[in-house]
Scaffold this motif. Sequence first.
Motif, PDB file in Angstrom:
ATOM      1  N   SER A 305     -21.455  52.608  17.256  1.00 46.36           N
ATOM      2  CA  SER A 305     -22.058  53.072  18.505  1.00 46.36           C
ATOM      3  C   SER A 305     -21.202  52.756  19.729  1.00 46.36           C
ATOM      4  CB  SER A 305     -23.448  52.457  18.689  1.00 46.36           C
ATOM      5  OG  SER A 305     -23.369  51.051  18.849  1.00 46.36           O
ATOM      6  N   ASN A 426     -28.583  51.939  19.298  1.00 42.37           N
ATOM      7  CA  ASN A 426     -28.249  51.790  20.722  1.00 42.37           C
ATOM      8  C   ASN A 426     -28.374  53.112  21.463  1.00 42.37           C
ATOM      9  OD1 ASN A 426     -27.615  49.023  20.246  1.00 42.37           O
ATOM     10  ND2 ASN A 426     -25.607  49.658  19.474  1.00 42.37           N
ATOM     11  N   ASP A 444     -35.323  53.742  18.084  1.00 41.28           N
ATOM     12  CA  ASP A 444     -34.075  53.116  18.479  1.00 41.28           C
ATOM     13  C   ASP A 444     -33.934  51.750  17.820  1.00 41.28           C
ATOM     14  OD1 ASP A 444     -32.921  51.324  21.301  1.00 41.28           O
ATOM     15  OD2 ASP A 444     -31.679  52.540  20.005  1.00 41.28           O
ATOM     16  N   GLY A 446     -32.027  48.525  18.731  1.00 43.44           N
ATOM     17  CA  GLY A 446     -31.291  47.959  19.857  1.00 43.44           C
ATOM     18  C   GLY A 446     -30.320  46.887  19.444  1.00 43.44           C
ATOM     19  N   ALA A 448     -27.337  46.476  20.291  1.00 45.74           N
ATOM     20  CA  ALA A 448     -26.465  46.025  21.385  1.00 45.74           C
ATOM     21  C   ALA A 448     -26.968  44.724  21.983  1.00 45.74           C
ATOM     22  CB  ALA A 448     -26.366  47.106  22.459  1.00 45.74           C
ATOM     23  N   ASN A 449     -28.279  44.547  22.038  1.00 42.82           N
ATOM     24  CA  ASN A 449     -28.828  43.318  22.582  1.00 42.82           C
ATOM     25  C   ASN A 449     -28.703  42.141  21.626  1.00 42.82           C
ATOM     26  OD1 ASN A 449     -29.538  44.284  25.122  1.00 42.82           O
ATOM     27  ND2 ASN A 449     -31.464  45.124  24.370  1.00 42.82           N
ATOM     28  N   PHE A 453     -22.323  46.349  18.257  1.00 39.25           N
ATOM     29  CA  PHE A 453     -22.170  47.771  18.545  1.00 39.25           C
ATOM     30  C   PHE A 453     -21.665  48.537  17.322  1.00 39.25           C
ATOM     31  CE2 PHE A 453     -22.066  45.700  22.624  1.00 39.25           C
ATOM     32  CZ  PHE A 453     -22.774  46.557  23.454  1.00 39.25           C
TER      33      PHE A 453
END
Length: 527
Positions: A305, A426, A444, A446, A448-449, A453
């Motif tokens: 991502s 993401n 989704d 998440g 990234a949090n 990635f």
Amino acid sequence: MNKPLLSLLTLAFASGNAAAMHLDHSGLGQVLIAPYYTVSGGNQTQISIGNRGDQGKALKIRFLEGMNGREVFGFNLYLAPHDIWTGALFSRSDEGAATLITQDDSCTVPALKNSTILPQLPNGRRVAPFSNTQFSGASADAGPDDLIRTREGYFEIIEMGEVINAAQRSLNDISPGDDGIPANCARIEAAWAENGYWTQNALADLAVPGGDLSATVTLVDALRGTMYSYQADAIDGFSAVVQHSPPGHSLPNLASAVTRPSDVFVDAVVPVEGVLIAAQYATANAVDAVSALLMAETINNEFVSSVTVGGQSIWVVTLPTKKFYADDALLQGTAIAPFTKTFTQSYVNAPPVGSNTIFPPQPVPTPAPPEARGEAMRVDARNRDRGPFSTVCSDPNACLPFSANPPEGPVTIPSIHWASNLFAFNSPLCNQSLSGSGGRLCQDVGAANLGVFDGWMQLRFYDAEGADSLPEHMLRADATGRRFAGLPAVGFWAMSYTNGQLQPGVLSNYASIRRHGTTRRLLPAAP
């Protein structure tokens, strides 16, 4: 008993029992399952169904919407030996139904290409719109009843029997002449009309299924310049009897397996850690034999991502037998194992499209209560360098809080709510090309949090008490009392890259698909 010896014994059992169902990893079989179709987000879905055998085939083609697995369109397809049928799904408007179009001359009932009653395009070609009849009006379930629901889902292809030349010479009718066109499709259609020979005797000119079917599905987004192709999952040995039925009939379906005629059991051979397990299920629970072939305790794959490479990733996780365990219309009030939620429970508690925020941004999160999730799972994510590693759960008791690397913001955790589930990485709005912003099946992830990635993720259908106790998701026991852990799932990772560094005017999008990896766990019979 050591594993090599056990493998030989179970292999001998499977070889001696030619009727046992099994997954065919060459992609040939009596039953084909295509995990995903879509006409959302500007996509079209192209379909190719091939008969690799020397005999004619009578096939049931059934398209099912992705929420509850209700049928939205179906027809009978009759293929000559070594014949291929092709068609495509598209939509005539942004909120319209999925629609099937074909220029193929292979015989279908009802007629598609040469229909005189289906709607016409301006160029005169006939099209078959999908219907919401099975989830609206008297057939309504908890989900929406609009035509948008037909735009995403999955489909199944089931061989009903081999077409032969006997009393009616049906094989001659479906076989092409020198012009490549079947000799007499009109007679095949008439066979299912009032007083037709198949209406009177559906077994006429039919022999037991022989397999040798394959299917390829291609998801095309012409505006973005991306194309994803995959081969349908194949099950062989599904039926040892003819199951020929008129178009629109609910049978045969994935709960119709018959591996040993006039017997009370259905057999399935399932590989578990290099060992072939011969499982038997009562005919009343024949769907369990199909589910056993698809059971996964864990699902694992990669994702990309990173903005720097224009990476986008979506996982498709489809549970093709879920409706037989969770559709309220088929139940006595509660979900059937291995599922714990009925469709109504899953729908009422499903997150809005594009979101599924469970954990607030704090080192020790407070998960959502069990009633606010779908089927519980544990999610493990790592980047390509083995870290940071984070474990999060849709069930507060399914695993410890974050194993490492507390989140930097709200973490969105996927959950199994639908028959077909899309997990975008993401992408808070789930607006990637495969599902589009209008898709309802997407959640989704998440990552990234979690500081991830690009990397890999594993979904594990853990129990509510810990890894050492019985799992929450277990298939009903086979004849010997053994149970497979997990959920029956198929699917793939769809990834795309956009390269903005090439010269202006050069389209530089790339796309590919990779099947999910799975692991299986067999629980021995209770003492």
